[in-house]
Design an enzyme around this catalytic site. Structure first.
Site, PDB file in Angstrom:
ATOM      1  N   HIS A 219       0.364  -1.157   0.314  1.00 25.80           N
ATOM      2  CA  HIS A 219       0.042   0.404  -0.198  1.00 25.80           C
ATOM      3  C   HIS A 219       1.036   1.078   0.229  1.00 25.80           C
ATOM      4  CE1 HIS A 219       1.202   0.008   4.261  1.00 25.80           C
ATOM      5  NE2 HIS A 219       0.953   1.186   4.369  1.00 25.80           N
TER       6      HIS A 219
HETATM    7  C1  UD1 Z   1      -2.217   5.354   5.778  1.00 25.96           C
HETATM    8  C2  UD1 Z   1      -1.006   5.984   6.775  1.00 25.96           C
HETATM    9  C3  UD1 Z   1       0.113   4.636   6.824  1.00 25.96           C
HETATM   10  C4  UD1 Z   1      -0.065   3.436   6.856  1.00 25.96           C
HETATM   11  C5  UD1 Z   1      -1.744   2.997   6.472  1.00 25.96           C
HETATM   12  C6  UD1 Z   1      -2.390   1.858   6.563  1.00 25.96           C
HETATM   13  C7  UD1 Z   1      -0.139   7.558   6.972  1.00 25.96           C
HETATM   14  C8  UD1 Z   1       0.327   9.439   5.696  1.00 25.96           C
HETATM   15  N1  UD1 Z   1      -0.359   6.785   6.063  1.00 25.96           N
HETATM   16  O1  UD1 Z   1      -2.143   5.008   4.797  1.00 25.96           O
HETATM   17  O2  UD1 Z   1       1.305   4.789   7.130  1.00 25.96           O
HETATM   18  O3  UD1 Z   1       0.565   2.247   6.683  1.00 25.96           O
HETATM   19  O4  UD1 Z   1      -2.636   4.334   7.114  1.00 25.96           O
HETATM   20  O5  UD1 Z   1      -3.622   1.511   5.945  1.00 25.96           O
HETATM   21  O6  UD1 Z   1      -0.961   8.172   7.493  1.00 25.96           O
HETATM   22  N2  UD1 Z   1      -9.465   5.026   1.607  1.00 25.96           N
HETATM   23  C9  UD1 Z   1     -10.484   4.311   1.927  1.00 25.96           C
HETATM   24  N3  UD1 Z   1     -11.176   4.056   3.024  1.00 25.96           N
HETATM   25  C10 UD1 Z   1     -10.220   4.096   4.204  1.00 25.96           C
HETATM   26  C11 UD1 Z   1      -9.160   4.320   4.364  1.00 25.96           C
HETATM   27  C12 UD1 Z   1      -8.682   5.273   2.720  1.00 25.96           C
HETATM   28  O7  UD1 Z   1     -11.163   4.043   0.523  1.00 25.96           O
HETATM   29  O8  UD1 Z   1     -11.234   3.945   5.241  1.00 25.96           O
HETATM   30  C13 UD1 Z   1      -8.341   5.111   0.255  1.00 25.96           C
HETATM   31  C14 UD1 Z   1      -8.954   6.687   0.121  1.00 25.96           C
HETATM   32  O9  UD1 Z   1      -9.675   6.682  -1.392  1.00 25.96           O
HETATM   33  C15 UD1 Z   1      -8.132   6.884   0.743  1.00 25.96           C
HETATM   34  C16 UD1 Z   1      -6.647   6.178   0.106  1.00 25.96           C
HETATM   35  O10 UD1 Z   1      -7.325   4.972   0.664  1.00 25.96           O
HETATM   36  O11 UD1 Z   1      -7.842   8.482  -0.040  1.00 25.96           O
HETATM   37  C17 UD1 Z   1      -5.602   6.678   1.605  1.00 25.96           C
HETATM   38  O12 UD1 Z   1      -5.544   6.569   2.628  1.00 25.96           O
HETATM   39  P1  UD1 Z   1      -5.515   7.223   3.111  1.00 25.96           P
HETATM   40  O13 UD1 Z   1      -5.448   7.439   4.755  1.00 25.96           O
HETATM   41  O14 UD1 Z   1      -4.296   8.790   2.979  1.00 25.96           O
HETATM   42  O15 UD1 Z   1      -3.596   6.560   3.244  1.00 25.96           O
HETATM   43  P2  UD1 Z   1      -3.038   5.534   3.490  1.00 25.96           P
HETATM   44  O16 UD1 Z   1      -2.259   5.040   1.632  1.00 25.96           O
HETATM   45  O17 UD1 Z   1      -4.230   4.893   4.280  1.00 25.96           O
END
Ligand code: UD1
Length: 386
Positions: A219
């Site tokens: 991820h």
């Molecule tokens: C975040 C953390 C990362 C951790 C990871 C675990 C930061 C900078 N990054 O990254 O350190 O390893 O979580 O999962 O804080 N999304 C969903 N549902 C959710 C959450 C996210 O669909 O519940 C999708 C959205 O499209 C979002 C993307 O995933 O834009 C990324 O989510 P985000 O929270 O920005 O960062 P992670 O890649 O999950």
């Protein structure tokens, strides 16, 4: 509990994203047992049921007292929104301390709000460094550690990193790894891999390969946000899946990008089973049963070391060097040759055996509770005395 501690404001415990929950669950339990008042705040950085509710129930963590419901956004928007929504919580509840874990955006945002209001910050999992500032987590780690009054570490290498950044030694306490507290507490309840596949409507026969099966998670933005990196990685997984079946638990970021880049066909190989994000007990069962885990996660490098399961880390660096020095981890980057030879070695010999690092013993949260109680008590006594 001492009389003095009863007059304290709550310890505000912050979680935001999936890897925070397994760290916070044992801490909340240990604080309650030690008589420390806790207010659990969820920033809402992760919000999908699969990324969130299921893990809370698996970990037997109480529902958050407050959910800030920030959701997704750019780093600036997400961080700013968490800060904006967290400030009134601090104003209303007068915490004795704000405790943050790990390195996600919520960790930094809440530390910054608390520090500027003169509230002490305790950071669990301090001092880890990848020395790669292209990782958003590295920025979050460095800044959170600079802001923190109490820095709890999981491995001794963190102490050198913190000293190099000018952080006084007396703020730093080696307590061990709370994530492993969760792992040991839940090991017996782990769900069998075949059961997980059946629940997801997949054929568990794939797990009956003579060499077992591999587990994959990916991820990191550096691996999945560009087609130029993601495509060769998925092609490589295809190649590996002809030797060892792979179970791939897809993070929403990765799933979205596979669709966006039109790479779905690379996940339909007969040796690859894709699953949605899994609960904690399902993931624990999959990892514990795996022949090898291929991952770019930070936490999984530690969990596989604790489980004595070989791990190939698809990153150029790690902030958790102890998993390489003492554990089962091999750093392979995205180099096709290195990854394939690491897999071949594991299939031939079983891979690195490793040993469980110091203080990864299931009692890290208790050590934090004892230390923090004493620290708050001393601070309160000094305030009353002064
Ligand atoms: C975040 C953390 C990362 C951790 C990871 C675990 C930061 C900078 N990054 O990254 O350190 O390893 O979580 O999962 O804080 N999304 C969903 N549902 C959710 C959450 C996210 O669909 O519940 C999708 C959205 O499209 C979002 C993307 O995933 O834009 C990324 O989510 P985000 O929270 O920005 O960062 P992670 O890649 O999950």
């Amino acid at each position: 509990m001492s009389k003095l501690l009863t007059g304290l404001g709550p310890v505000v415990c912050v979680v935001g994203a999936r890897p925070n929950y397994m760290k916070m669950a044992p801490i909340v339990r240990a604080f309650k047992a030690a008589g420390l008042p806790v207010l659990l705040v969820h920033t809402g950085q992760h919000y999908d049921a699969a990324m969130n509710d299921r893990l809370f129930s698996d970990l037997k963590m109480p529902a958050p007292d407050i959910n800030l419901e920030v959701g997704s956004g750019t780093h600036a928007v997400q961080t700013a929104e968490i800060m904006r929504r967290f400030e009134p919580v601090v104003d209303e509840h007068h915490p004795s301390c704000v405790l943050v874990v790990g390195d996600v955006n919520s960790t930094l945002a809440c530390s910054l709000v608390a520090t500027k209001k003169g509230i002490p910050v305790a950071h669990v999992e301090s001092g880890l460094r990848s020395y790669d500032r292209a990782m958003p987590e590295e920025i979050n780690r460095i800044l959170t550690d600079q802001l923190s009054d109490l820095l709890y570490t999981t491995e001794r290498s963190a102490h050198g990193n913190l000293a190099r950044e000018g952080i006084p030694e007396e703020r730093v306490e080696f307590v061990g790894n709370v994530m492993i507290d969760s792992l040991l507490a839940n090991r017996e309840q782990a769900v069998a891999p075949a059961e997980t596949l059946v629940r997801e409507g997949k054929d568990p026969a794939i797990l009956e390969h003579p060499k077992g099966f591999g587990v994959v998670t990916l991820h990191r933005p550096s691996n999945v946000d560009s087609a130029d990196t993601l495509r060769p990685l998925l092609e490589l997984l295809n190649e590996i899946s002809t030797r060892l079946p792979l179970v791939f638990a897809l993070h929403p970021r990765t799933r979205n990008n596979v669709e966006r880049f039109g790479l779905g066909h690379l996940l339909s190989a007969p040796g690859i089973v894709c699953l949605p994000p899994q609960g904690y007990l399902e993931m624990l069962g999959l990892m514990a049963g795996a022949t090898v885990v291929l991952t770019d996660s930070g936490g999984i490098q530690e969990e596989t070391t604790a489980l004595a399961v070989p791990c190939i880390t698809l990153r150029e660096n790690t902030e958790r060097p102890i998993t390489i020095e003492q554990g089962t981890n091999v750093l392979a980057g995205c180099d096709r040759g290195i990854i394939l030879s690491a897999v071949a070695d594991i299939l031939a010999t079983g891979g690195k055996r490793g040993r469980v690092p110091e203080y990864w013993d299931g009692h890290a949260a208790e050590r934090i509770a004892a230390h923090l109680s004493a620290w708050l008590l001393a601070r309160q006594a000094a305030a009353v005395g002064g």
